[in-house]
Design an enzyme around this catalytic site. Structure first.
Site, PDB file in Angstrom:
ATOM      1  CG  HIS A 164       2.126   2.343  -4.446  1.00 31.01           C
ATOM      2  ND1 HIS A 164       1.135   2.294  -5.398  1.00 31.01           N
ATOM      3  CD2 HIS A 164       2.951   3.355  -4.811  1.00 31.01           C
ATOM      4  CE1 HIS A 164       1.344   3.251  -6.303  1.00 31.01           C
ATOM      5  NE2 HIS A 164       2.443   3.893  -5.975  1.00 31.01           N
ATOM      6  CE  LYS A 168       0.315   5.718  -2.840  1.00 30.41           C
ATOM      7  NZ  LYS A 168       0.879   7.070  -2.677  1.00 30.41           N
TER       8      LYS A 168
END
Length: 276
Positions: A164, A168
């Site tokens: 990600h 995040k």
């Protein structure tokens, strides 16, 4: 008041990347209307939600008080829906507040513990209010998970890698946790030992999920959301991978969840549950 034939939607986390996509999707859909928008970032407070999202003025200002917007949603003829893409630190309280006001939450924020999800499920049951917690709104990810379940019948070794963007806040991703949970429910323990392992650097082998499934998290700028489920057996590797190139891919799932949650009276976890 919103048009009585439309589902009124409150977007919590309206200034974020996912929040902006949800605003555009809700504004463009024929059966939904943006009723309210909430964000804690001061630079968005008072701004028109549509202009922040890049879809033109919607005459809905972004506010920083979720409860006042939830009160507004309770005044509609059709029960309102709150879509939450905020932060792991606040999502539990956000969902409880929505249920308490009779506004049905659709939650894309990850980071809720199993205990918190159970508590929210009990709260939703008592309130007879539908709620959806969706770790990943992508149809492609649901298909990957289903393929992984099929593969697990033939492979005893599996590991998960999720990648990600570096903004995040939680790791591993809710999607990776959900995938591991689904595999663990197949009634077998994976990755039987062939050697006694030792880590020269703590965490090198990733996090250990139920039934001995390893999850590895990568966080880098330039990524959006990606996941691999890798199965291994003598002489072969079977890799399932899902890549996100645009957050718009999540919007069909978000709109489906908004429509489905109005039919529920309890909490449901996972997009696959409403695709059946």
């Amino acid at each position: 008041m919103a048009n009585e034939s439309l589902i009124p939607v409150v977007v919590n986390g309206a200034g974020g990347k996912m929040g902006r996509e949800v605003i555009k999707a809700v504004a463009e859909a024929e059966d939904t209307i943006l009723l309210g928008a909430v964000d804690r970032n001061q630079k968005y407070i008072g701004a028109d939600a549509g202009e922040v999202a890049g879809c033109g003025a919607l005459e809905v200002p972004i506010l920083n008080d979720l409860e006042s917007v939830l009160v507004l949603a309770t005044q509609e003829k059709i029960q309102g829906v709150m879509v939450d893409f905020t932060h792991p630190d606040s999502v539990y309280d956000n969902v409880r507040s929505a249920i308490a006001y009779g506004v049905r939450p659709v939650v894309g924020t990850t980071g809720l513990s199993a205990e918190q999800i159970q508590e929210l499920a009990e709260f939703a049951d008592k309130a007879s209010t539908g709620a959806l917690i969706i770790p990943n709104f992508s149809i492609g990810m649901v298909l990957l998970q289903q393929a992984a379940l099929q593969a697990s019948q033939y492979f005893d070794h599996v590991e998960i890698i999720e990648l990600h963007h570096n903004q995040k806040a939680d790791a591993p991703s809710g999607t990776a946790i959900k995938t591991a949970e689904m595999l663990a429910e197949m009634g077998k323990t994976y990755n039987p030992k062939s050697v006694e392992e030792s880590e020269k650097i703590a965490g090198s082998r990733g996090g250990l999920a139920p039934e001995n499934i390893r999850i590895h998290s990568v966080r880098l700028p330039g990524l959006i959301a990606h996941q691999e489920v890798i199965f291994g057996a003598p002489g072969q590797i079977y890799t399932l991978r899902h890549d996100t190139s645009d957050r718009a891919c999540y919007m069909p799932g978000v709109l489906l969840a908004i429509r489905k949650v109005t039919e529920l009276k309890n909490l449901v976890y996972g997009l696959e549950q409403i695709l059946k």
